[in-house]
Structure formats: C-alpha cells, structure tokens
Design a protein around this motif. Sequence first.
Motif, PDB file in Angstrom:
ATOM      1  N   THR A   3      37.531  24.991  44.140  1.00 41.47           N
ATOM      2  CA  THR A   3      38.286  24.028  43.389  1.00 41.47           C
ATOM      3  C   THR A   3      37.610  22.631  43.433  1.00 41.47           C
ATOM      4  OG1 THR A   3      39.715  23.289  45.144  1.00 41.47           O
ATOM      5  CG2 THR A   3      40.400  25.152  43.958  1.00 41.47           C
ATOM      6  N   THR A   4      37.725  22.191  42.396  1.00 42.70           N
ATOM      7  CA  THR A   4      37.214  20.699  42.124  1.00 42.70           C
ATOM      8  C   THR A   4      38.253  19.970  41.301  1.00 42.70           C
ATOM      9  OG1 THR A   4      35.956  21.426  40.370  1.00 42.70           O
ATOM     10  CG2 THR A   4      34.803  21.091  42.430  1.00 42.70           C
ATOM     11  N   ARG A   5      38.145  18.957  40.923  1.00 44.63           N
ATOM     12  CA  ARG A   5      39.103  18.284  40.088  1.00 44.63           C
ATOM     13  C   ARG A   5      38.452  17.191  39.327  1.00 44.63           C
ATOM     14  NH1 ARG A   5      39.125  15.397  45.042  1.00 44.63           N
ATOM     15  NH2 ARG A   5      39.162  13.217  44.519  1.00 44.63           N
ATOM     16  N   TYR A   6      38.989  17.258  38.139  1.00 41.06           N
ATOM     17  CA  TYR A   6      38.419  16.460  36.989  1.00 41.06           C
ATOM     18  C   TYR A   6      39.526  15.622  36.098  1.00 41.06           C
ATOM     19  CZ  TYR A   6      39.899  19.448  33.138  1.00 41.06           C
ATOM     20  OH  TYR A   6      40.972  20.234  32.372  1.00 41.06           O
ATOM     21  N   TYR A   7      39.228  14.604  35.456  1.00 41.88           N
ATOM     22  CA  TYR A   7      40.315  14.011  34.676  1.00 41.88           C
ATOM     23  C   TYR A   7      39.571  13.464  33.357  1.00 41.88           C
ATOM     24  CZ  TYR A   7      44.108  11.048  33.116  1.00 41.88           C
ATOM     25  OH  TYR A   7      45.154  10.565  32.279  1.00 41.88           O
ATOM     26  N   ASP A   8      39.986  13.796  32.252  1.00 42.83           N
ATOM     27  CA  ASP A   8      39.479  13.221  31.156  1.00 42.83           C
ATOM     28  C   ASP A   8      40.232  13.150  29.950  1.00 42.83           C
ATOM     29  OD1 ASP A   8      39.913  15.794  30.147  1.00 42.83           O
ATOM     30  OD2 ASP A   8      37.663  16.439  29.822  1.00 42.83           O
ATOM     31  N   GLY A   9      41.718  13.679  30.096  1.00 45.07           N
ATOM     32  CA  GLY A   9      42.686  13.494  29.051  1.00 45.07           C
ATOM     33  C   GLY A   9      42.428  14.066  27.698  1.00 45.07           C
ATOM     34  N   GLN A  10      41.278  14.752  27.513  1.00 42.09           N
ATOM     35  CA  GLN A  10      40.783  15.447  26.391  1.00 42.09           C
ATOM     36  C   GLN A  10      41.601  16.803  26.115  1.00 42.09           C
ATOM     37  OE1 GLN A  10      38.649  13.878  24.515  1.00 42.09           O
ATOM     38  NE2 GLN A  10      39.107  12.396  25.679  1.00 42.09           N
ATOM     39  N   GLU A  11      41.668  17.164  24.708  1.00 42.42           N
ATOM     40  CA  GLU A  11      42.199  18.355  24.565  1.00 42.42           C
ATOM     41  C   GLU A  11      41.309  19.595  25.070  1.00 42.42           C
ATOM     42  OE1 GLU A  11      44.182  19.976  20.294  1.00 42.42           O
ATOM     43  OE2 GLU A  11      41.991  19.958  20.100  1.00 42.42           O
ATOM     44  N   GLY A  12      41.838  20.484  25.824  1.00 42.90           N
ATOM     45  CA  GLY A  12      41.156  21.628  26.430  1.00 42.90           C
ATOM     46  C   GLY A  12      40.878  22.742  25.414  1.00 42.90           C
ATOM     47  N   ALA A  13      40.251  23.757  25.949  1.00 45.72           N
ATOM     48  CA  ALA A  13      39.655  24.960  25.244  1.00 45.72           C
ATOM     49  C   ALA A  13      40.909  26.062  24.806  1.00 45.72           C
ATOM     50  CB  ALA A  13      38.805  25.747  25.933  1.00 45.72           C
ATOM     51  N   CYS A  14      42.165  25.596  25.203  1.00 49.39           N
ATOM     52  CA  CYS A  14      43.415  26.331  24.867  1.00 49.39           C
ATOM     53  C   CYS A  14      44.071  25.588  23.829  1.00 49.39           C
ATOM     54  CB  CYS A  14      44.180  26.676  25.954  1.00 49.39           C
ATOM     55  SG  CYS A  14      43.339  27.752  27.326  1.00 49.39           S
ATOM     56  N   GLY A  15      43.474  24.338  23.438  1.00 52.34           N
ATOM     57  CA  GLY A  15      44.262  23.687  22.334  1.00 52.34           C
ATOM     58  C   GLY A  15      45.424  23.043  22.642  1.00 52.34           C
ATOM     59  N   CYS A  16      45.505  22.420  24.071  1.00 50.15           N
ATOM     60  CA  CYS A  16      46.323  21.849  24.677  1.00 50.15           C
ATOM     61  C   CYS A  16      46.357  20.307  24.891  1.00 50.15           C
ATOM     62  CB  CYS A  16      47.027  22.283  26.029  1.00 50.15           C
ATOM     63  SG  CYS A  16      47.231  24.389  26.138  1.00 50.15           S
ATOM     64  N   GLY A  17      47.154  19.578  23.958  1.00 54.97           N
ATOM     65  CA  GLY A  17      46.996  17.912  24.095  1.00 54.97           C
ATOM     66  C   GLY A  17      45.879  17.629  23.448  1.00 54.97           C
ATOM     67  N   THR A  18      45.684  16.220  23.433  1.00 57.24           N
ATOM     68  CA  THR A  18      44.654  15.620  22.560  1.00 57.24           C
ATOM     69  C   THR A  18      44.367  14.255  23.440  1.00 57.24           C
ATOM     70  OG1 THR A  18      46.177  14.092  21.177  1.00 57.24           O
ATOM     71  CG2 THR A  18      45.427  16.405  20.510  1.00 57.24           C
ATOM     72  N   SER A  19      43.462  13.760  23.157  1.00 50.81           N
ATOM     73  CA  SER A  19      42.997  12.440  23.808  1.00 50.81           C
ATOM     74  C   SER A  19      43.821  11.180  23.384  1.00 50.81           C
ATOM     75  CB  SER A  19      41.749  11.945  23.430  1.00 50.81           C
ATOM     76  OG  SER A  19      41.418  11.728  22.121  1.00 50.81           O
ATOM     77  N   SER A  20      44.559  11.219  22.306  1.00 53.75           N
ATOM     78  CA  SER A  20      45.486  10.126  21.809  1.00 53.75           C
ATOM     79  C   SER A  20      46.949  10.675  22.340  1.00 53.75           C
ATOM     80  CB  SER A  20      45.396  10.353  20.509  1.00 53.75           C
ATOM     81  OG  SER A  20      45.910  11.215  19.705  1.00 53.75           O
ATOM     82  N   SER A  21      47.143  11.798  22.779  1.00 56.81           N
ATOM     83  CA  SER A  21      48.670  12.008  23.127  1.00 56.81           C
ATOM     84  C   SER A  21      48.805  12.017  24.781  1.00 56.81           C
ATOM     85  CB  SER A  21      49.230  13.266  22.486  1.00 56.81           C
ATOM     86  OG  SER A  21      48.584  14.205  23.168  1.00 56.81           O
TER      87      SER A  21
END
Length: 169
Positions: free
Chosen positions: A23-41
């Motif tokens: 495991t690792t961790r990241y944080y970017d707040g971008q929409e992922g490859a499953c189409g969940c969320g966006t950088s603006s929401s």
Amino acid sequence: MMLFTLLAVIAAPVMALSGQATTTRYYDGQEGACGCGTSSSSAFSWQLGGSGFYTAAGSQALFGDGTWCGSGCGKCYQLTSTGSAPSGQGTGGDAGQSITVMVTNLCPNQGNAQWCPNVGGTNQYGFEYHFDIMAQSEVFGDNPIVNFEEVTCPGAASSDFGQCQCASM
C-alpha cells in the motif's frame, strides 16, 4: 451424470479475491478512472476516512482490463495491516488494524512499476497486488503490507458509487 456436473459447476460459489498487497497513499482530488468525483467537487462523504472507509487506486489486477471503467470499479476490500512495510519504504504501522477501501481509480504500471504491477507480474517488492489509498495523511501505518479480502461494500459507499460514471456500465 452430465446434468449433475453442470449443476455443480453452476452452484459453485464465486471466490472473492484475497491475498497480500503493498500500500501507499496519494491525494490529488481528481476524478478517478472509475468516473468518481471531479477536481471541482467534494469527495464522497466517506472517501477520506471520516466514517472509516476510503477509496483507493488499485493495481491492474484489482482494477480490471483497460484504463477506464474496469471491472474492479466499485469493489470493496478490507485491508488489515501485517505491521510490516517493504524494506526501506516505511514503518508498516500496528499489525491487525483494518480499514475498508473501494476501488475508484487505477494505479497503472506505467510510471508506477515500483508499486503497481501488470496483471500476472509482481511489483519491485514481490507482490501481485497494490492499493494506493486516497488519504492526505497516514491511514493505519506508513506503507503497510496488508492482508486483503473482498467484502460487501457498506451502504454509504454503494450509494455514493451510484454517482460515478462507471456505475451504470
């Protein structure tokens, strides 16, 4: 006899995916490859662990085929720390601590080969699977190796995943 064999195959339970992973961790707040969320929401209400659940980018074997809407999108896993980390890559944290993650993104091999192996291969540390957990800080240790098993997604996670572009595919 043939009918009995056919019925036995049909009735055989589907085995949930399980094993060990890095495991690792990241944080970017971008929409992922499953189409969940966006950088603006904002993130899912449960995404950053406020209720004990997280999202994660899974290596290709967890995500599924392709780079968008893989068959692993929306699947949940319980991750339990072994208390150790790959050599020189963290402290591992406390053995036995668990979290639940939902795969909502891909951790591709290209550019991430150290951690995210191709299907059938292993990463630099000898593991077939990897979870890159979406979190701003340590979740339950510093890059722990985990035992994982596929689990039923909690209600809030399933509901939120319904908002993802890939949920209807």
